[in-house]
Write a protein that holds these residues in place. Structure first.
Motif, PDB file in Angstrom:
ATOM      1  N   SER A   1       8.434 -13.929   2.432  1.00  0.00           N
ATOM      2  CA  SER A   1       9.600 -13.975   1.549  1.00  0.00           C
ATOM      3  C   SER A   1      10.766 -13.210   2.168  1.00  0.00           C
ATOM      4  CB  SER A   1       9.235 -13.433   0.172  1.00  0.00           C
ATOM      5  OG  SER A   1      10.258 -13.676  -0.765  1.00  0.00           O
ATOM      6  N   LEU A   2      11.387 -12.292   1.416  1.00  0.00           N
ATOM      7  CA  LEU A   2      12.557 -11.552   1.900  1.00  0.00           C
ATOM      8  C   LEU A   2      12.173 -10.238   2.567  1.00  0.00           C
ATOM      9  CD1 LEU A   2      14.861 -12.164  -1.189  1.00  0.00           C
ATOM     10  CD2 LEU A   2      15.275 -13.012   1.121  1.00  0.00           C
ATOM     11  N   SER A   3      10.871  -9.989   2.724  1.00  0.00           N
ATOM     12  CA  SER A   3      10.405  -8.739   3.308  1.00  0.00           C
ATOM     13  C   SER A   3      10.199  -8.889   4.816  1.00  0.00           C
ATOM     14  CB  SER A   3       9.114  -8.294   2.620  1.00  0.00           C
ATOM     15  OG  SER A   3       9.327  -8.103   1.241  1.00  0.00           O
TER      16      SER A   3
ATOM     17  N   SER B   1       4.550  -5.455   3.750  1.00  0.00           N
ATOM     18  CA  SER B   1       5.771  -4.962   3.096  1.00  0.00           C
ATOM     19  C   SER B   1       6.051  -5.737   1.820  1.00  0.00           C
ATOM     20  CB  SER B   1       6.969  -5.079   4.048  1.00  0.00           C
ATOM     21  OG  SER B   1       6.836  -4.213   5.151  1.00  0.00           O
ATOM     22  N   LEU B   2       5.804  -7.047   1.852  1.00  0.00           N
ATOM     23  CA  LEU B   2       6.005  -7.868   0.661  1.00  0.00           C
ATOM     24  C   LEU B   2       5.109  -7.384  -0.473  1.00  0.00           C
ATOM     25  CD1 LEU B   2       7.104 -10.356  -0.858  1.00  0.00           C
ATOM     26  CD2 LEU B   2       5.213 -11.669   0.151  1.00  0.00           C
ATOM     27  N   GLY B   3       3.854  -7.077  -0.158  1.00  0.00           N
ATOM     28  CA  GLY B   3       2.940  -6.588  -1.188  1.00  0.00           C
ATOM     29  C   GLY B   3       3.453  -5.324  -1.847  1.00  0.00           C
ATOM     30  N   VAL B   4       3.959  -4.392  -1.033  1.00  0.00           N
ATOM     31  CA  VAL B   4       4.511  -3.143  -1.575  1.00  0.00           C
ATOM     32  C   VAL B   4       5.771  -3.424  -2.386  1.00  0.00           C
ATOM     33  CG1 VAL B   4       5.512  -0.899  -0.981  1.00  0.00           C
ATOM     34  CG2 VAL B   4       3.503  -1.735   0.253  1.00  0.00           C
TER      35      VAL B   4
ATOM     36  N   ALA C   1       0.522 -13.455  -3.497  1.00  0.00           N
ATOM     37  CA  ALA C   1       0.918 -14.337  -2.398  1.00  0.00           C
ATOM     38  C   ALA C   1       0.995 -13.603  -1.067  1.00  0.00           C
ATOM     39  CB  ALA C   1       2.262 -14.999  -2.715  1.00  0.00           C
ATOM     40  N   SER C   2       1.151 -12.280  -1.111  1.00  0.00           N
ATOM     41  CA  SER C   2       1.159 -11.510   0.145  1.00  0.00           C
ATOM     42  C   SER C   2      -0.233 -11.462   0.767  1.00  0.00           C
ATOM     43  CB  SER C   2       1.659 -10.082  -0.113  1.00  0.00           C
ATOM     44  OG  SER C   2       0.663  -9.315  -0.784  1.00  0.00           O
ATOM     45  N   TYR C   3      -1.252 -11.676  -0.053  1.00  0.00           N
ATOM     46  CA  TYR C   3      -2.655 -11.648   0.382  1.00  0.00           C
ATOM     47  C   TYR C   3      -2.996 -10.336   1.098  1.00  0.00           C
ATOM     48  CZ  TYR C   3      -7.031 -14.231   0.946  1.00  0.00           C
ATOM     49  OH  TYR C   3      -8.334 -14.671   0.839  1.00  0.00           O
ATOM     50  N   SER C   4      -2.404  -9.250   0.578  1.00  0.00           N
ATOM     51  CA  SER C   4      -2.606  -7.921   1.162  1.00  0.00           C
ATOM     52  C   SER C   4      -3.441  -7.074   0.213  1.00  0.00           C
ATOM     53  CB  SER C   4      -1.253  -7.245   1.424  1.00  0.00           C
ATOM     54  OG  SER C   4      -0.464  -8.014   2.300  1.00  0.00           O
ATOM     55  N   ARG C   5      -4.439  -6.403   0.752  1.00  0.00           N
ATOM     56  CA  ARG C   5      -5.352  -5.634  -0.086  1.00  0.00           C
ATOM     57  C   ARG C   5      -4.826  -4.249  -0.417  1.00  0.00           C
ATOM     58  NH1 ARG C   5     -10.249  -6.063   3.943  1.00  0.00           N
ATOM     59  NH2 ARG C   5      -8.484  -5.544   5.283  1.00  0.00           N
ATOM     60  N   GLY C   6      -4.275  -3.575   0.590  1.00  0.00           N
ATOM     61  CA  GLY C   6      -3.771  -2.215   0.386  1.00  0.00           C
ATOM     62  C   GLY C   6      -2.751  -2.122  -0.742  1.00  0.00           C
TER      63      GLY C   6
END
Length: 418
Positions: free
Chosen positions: A166-168, A173-176, A210-215
């Motif tokens: 996205s815009l990240s 970074s998107l997840g955060v 949608a970031s598919y990030s676990r942290g």
């Protein structure tokens, strides 16, 4: 006065728009933003660093020690000019955002910033969902999606997945970012009780997915719980309040578990379940090297460097030595280990003592704007939690948000202190 307000507004919106749409801007714009941040920090020390509290004097004194140590560390462990500048940029420039923000905050209207965050948060999340579902990236980034093979998707947890950007700057970074947007809308819902903020909140949750990030998921849950607990407990802690909070959390977990159970055969729900389970599954037979095991290897490697000898333990191996830059010698996969490896135990203690002072003051604050301070503390908690297992504060947009939030806490404590 009018010119001062206008200039402060420009700096504020430049920072806010820049960090929320980082992917869009060319290097020349990034350079202008850097200049304005440094200028704002200089103006703070020249004109606004007056009538400050003992707490602020203590924090600013430790910042001066922090900066002196970083510069000396860079000189002593000097290798290349690029590495030295990169280290100064990460440690000094990033934190200059706090002082620039402290200069502009008394002169601007933060309500408009919150409304902007809700709008850009929804836009970012919708774009993220589109990228995740279609595999088509709207904004070319993440190293142009080619260097990391994201143009053809990523093989994660046995599945080919298009992790949204996205815009990240990256999926992490998107997840955060989406976690922060979610906390913001949750705070506004608590404040105004308007249904639109709950809708925005769930859109942000989908962006986080949608970031598919676990942290960021783990960090968001901790920050969300932190905000809810501090808000519900209020000034007095009672057994009834604690039971009410626990009952609410159990109810939320039951609703989530029920939804997952009934929709477990859905492709996207299945992806989510696999991703959550991958947090605790370290021996992944679907990949050659488990992402968890690879991260564990980086942690052990960082610890071995840090404990190699007393010089590394005390002073590290030099600022700018780790991370994703071309001249870094290793990746630590942890912001905590990054500081230990690069600056030793001395840098670690100074850095986190400053953060401790700010968070302690925020938690103890009981003034009329305590809800705003709790919101800011929750955003801090989200970033700090994610930084344990990722070098997320190495990302310029996330670090700028972090130090900006620190400024918000100090500003409200100063302005509305009893």
């Amino acid at each position: 006065m009018k010119n001062g307000i206008s200039f402060s507004t420009i700096i504020l919106w430049m920072i806010v728009i820049f960090v929320s749409t980082f992917i869009l801007w060319p290097d020349i714009v990034k350079g202008i933003v850097c200049f304005c941040v440094v200028l704002g920090a200089v103006l703070f020390f020249l004109f606004s660093c007056k009538n400050i509290s003992c707490l602020e004097v203590k924090i600013y004194a430790f910042f001066m020690i922090y900066y002196i140590y970083i510069i000396l560390n860079g000189i002593i462990f000097y290798d290349t000019i690029e590495k030295f500048v990169y280290g100064i940029y990460q440690y000094i420039f990033y934190s200059c955002v706090m002082f620039a923000a402290l200069y502009v905050l008394p002169r601007v209207n933060l309500k408009k910033v919150l409304y902007y965050i809700t709008i850009i948060g929804v836009l970012t999340s919708i774009v993220a969902l589109y990228e995740f579902c279609t595999g088509k990236y709207i904004f070319v980034a993440f190293n142009d999606l080619v260097n990391m093979n994201h143009g053809n998707g990523s093989f994660v947890d046995g599945e080919t997945v298009y992790r949204a950007v996205s815009l990240s700057v990256s999926p992490l970074s998107l997840g955060v970012d989406c976690g922060i947007y979610g906390i913001t809308n949750y705070y506004l819902w608590f404040l105004k009780h308007e249904k639109k903020y709950i809708i925005f909140f769930f859109i942000n949750i989908m962006g986080l997915y949608a970031s598919y990030s676990r942290g960021p998921w783990v960090a968001f849950i901790i920050a969300f719980s932190f905000y809810t607990i501090l808000n519900k407990l209020g000034d007095r802690i009672t057994f009834r309040k604690i039971l009410k909070i626990l009952r609410s959390f159990v109810l939320i977990l039951l609703i989530i578990a029920t939804c997952i159970y009934f929709f477990r055969d859905n492709y996207y729900i299945g992806l989510f379940i696999n991703r959550i389970f991958s947090i605790i599954i370290w021996n992944d037979s679907t990949t050659t090297i488990s992402p968890n095991m690879l991260r564990f290897y980086y942690w052990l490697n960082a610890i071995s460097i840090f404990t190699k000898n007393y010089i590394n333990f005390l002073f590290g191996i030099g600022i700018g030595s780790t991370g994703g830059s071309a001249f870094a010698i290793t990746v630590t996969e942890s912001g905590i280990l990054k500081r230990l490896v690069e600056g030793g135990i001395i840098l670690f203690i100074i850095h986190y003592y400053i953060i401790y002072l700010i968070m302690k003051a925020g938690i103890k604050y009981k003034g009329v704007n305590r809800p705003k301070v709790i919101y800011a503390l929750s955003v801090m908690m989200l970033i700090l939690t994610d930084d344990v297992t990722e070098q997320i504060t190495e990302s310029v947009d996330i670090s700028m948000i972090f130090w900006f939030i620190c400024a918000v806490i100090l500003f409200f404590i100063r302005k509305y202190k009893k």
